[in-house]
Design a protein around this motif. Structure first.
Motif, short mmCIF file in Angstrom:
data_model
loop_
_atom_site.label_atom_id
_atom_site.label_comp_id
_atom_site.label_asym_id
_atom_site.label_seq_id
_atom_site.Cartn_x
_atom_site.Cartn_y
_atom_site.Cartn_z
N TYR A 28 0.87 -1.19 0.00
CA TYR A 28 0.00 0.00 0.00
C TYR A 28 0.89 1.22 0.00
O TYR A 28 1.80 1.32 0.82
CB TYR A 28 -0.92 0.00 1.23
N VAL A 29 0.65 2.14 -0.95
CA VAL A 29 1.48 3.33 -1.07
C VAL A 29 0.61 4.58 -1.11
O VAL A 29 -0.57 4.53 -1.48
CB VAL A 29 2.38 3.29 -2.33
N ASN A 30 1.22 5.69 -0.77
CA ASN A 30 0.54 6.97 -0.82
C ASN A 30 1.59 8.07 -0.87
O ASN A 30 2.76 7.84 -0.56
CB ASN A 30 -0.35 7.15 0.41
N GLY A 31 1.18 9.25 -1.25
CA GLY A 31 2.08 10.38 -1.27
C GLY A 31 1.32 11.66 -1.54
O GLY A 31 0.19 11.62 -2.03
N TRP A 32 1.91 12.77 -1.19
CA TRP A 32 1.31 14.07 -1.42
C TRP A 32 2.37 15.14 -1.31
O TRP A 32 3.52 14.85 -1.00
CB TRP A 32 0.15 14.35 -0.43
N GLY A 33 1.98 16.36 -1.54
CA GLY A 33 2.91 17.48 -1.45
C GLY A 33 3.45 17.63 -0.04
O GLY A 33 2.71 17.54 0.93
N MET A 34 4.74 17.85 0.06
CA MET A 34 5.40 17.95 1.35
C MET A 34 5.19 19.34 1.94
O MET A 34 5.29 20.34 1.24
CB MET A 34 6.90 17.69 1.12
N GLN A 35 4.91 19.39 3.23
CA GLN A 35 4.79 20.64 3.95
C GLN A 35 6.07 20.86 4.76
O GLN A 35 6.49 19.98 5.48
CB GLN A 35 3.60 20.60 4.91
N SER A 112 -3.03 2.03 7.28
CA SER A 112 -4.07 2.95 7.73
C SER A 112 -3.65 3.69 9.00
O SER A 112 -3.86 4.91 9.12
CB SER A 112 -5.38 2.19 8.01
N GLU A 113 -3.04 2.97 9.94
CA GLU A 113 -2.59 3.60 11.17
C GLU A 113 -1.50 4.63 10.89
O GLU A 113 -1.49 5.72 11.47
CB GLU A 113 -2.09 2.55 12.16
N PHE A 114 -0.57 4.30 10.00
CA PHE A 114 0.51 5.23 9.66
C PHE A 114 -0.07 6.46 8.96
O PHE A 114 0.25 7.60 9.31
CB PHE A 114 1.55 4.54 8.76
#
Length: 119
Positions: A28-35, A112-114
């Motif tokens: 399972y992977v995910n990603g988004w713009g870094m803040q 999900s927890e992460f």
């Protein structure tokens, strides 16, 4: 889940999964713009990993000496085959993570927890 996370999921590219165990059946992977800074991003990931009782397997691996262009660390949870790969890339402004393991239920639970614990 923040609106920012939803819109940024599509920014995940092939910069993530570089060290997965051969026994990984589910990923399972995910990603988004870094803040914020790369260092702040890495600190957030390490905090969440420790809170979920992942063992830091190695020190942060910086892409260069300046510690601004990106970092990566991999961890393993206890003595199981579940692994976490987390990356903050200052060049693209993207953070991404993946959790892999042989059990779909356990792998998705940790994913999900992460995900829920990240700021």
């Amino acid at each position: 889940m923040s609106l920012f996370k939803i819109f940024s999921i599509s920014s995940l590219s092939g910069i993530l999964l570089t060290t997965l165990p051969a026994s990984a059946s589910y990923i399972y992977v995910n990603g988004w713009g870094m803040q914020g800074s790369v260092q702040a991003c890495i600190n957030d990931g390490k905090r969440v990993a420790k809170d979920l009782q992942f063992k830091l397997d190695q020190d942060t691996a910086w892409d260069d000496a300046s510690q601004r262009s990106g970092a990566l660390f991999a961890t393993y949870k206890g003595y199981t085959d579940v692994s976490l790969n987390y990356r903050c890339d200052g060049n693209t402004g993207v953070m991404s993570f993946g959790i892999s393991g042989p059990s779909n239920d356990r792998t998705y639970q940790l994913y999900s927890e992460f995900f829920d614990a990240l700021p």
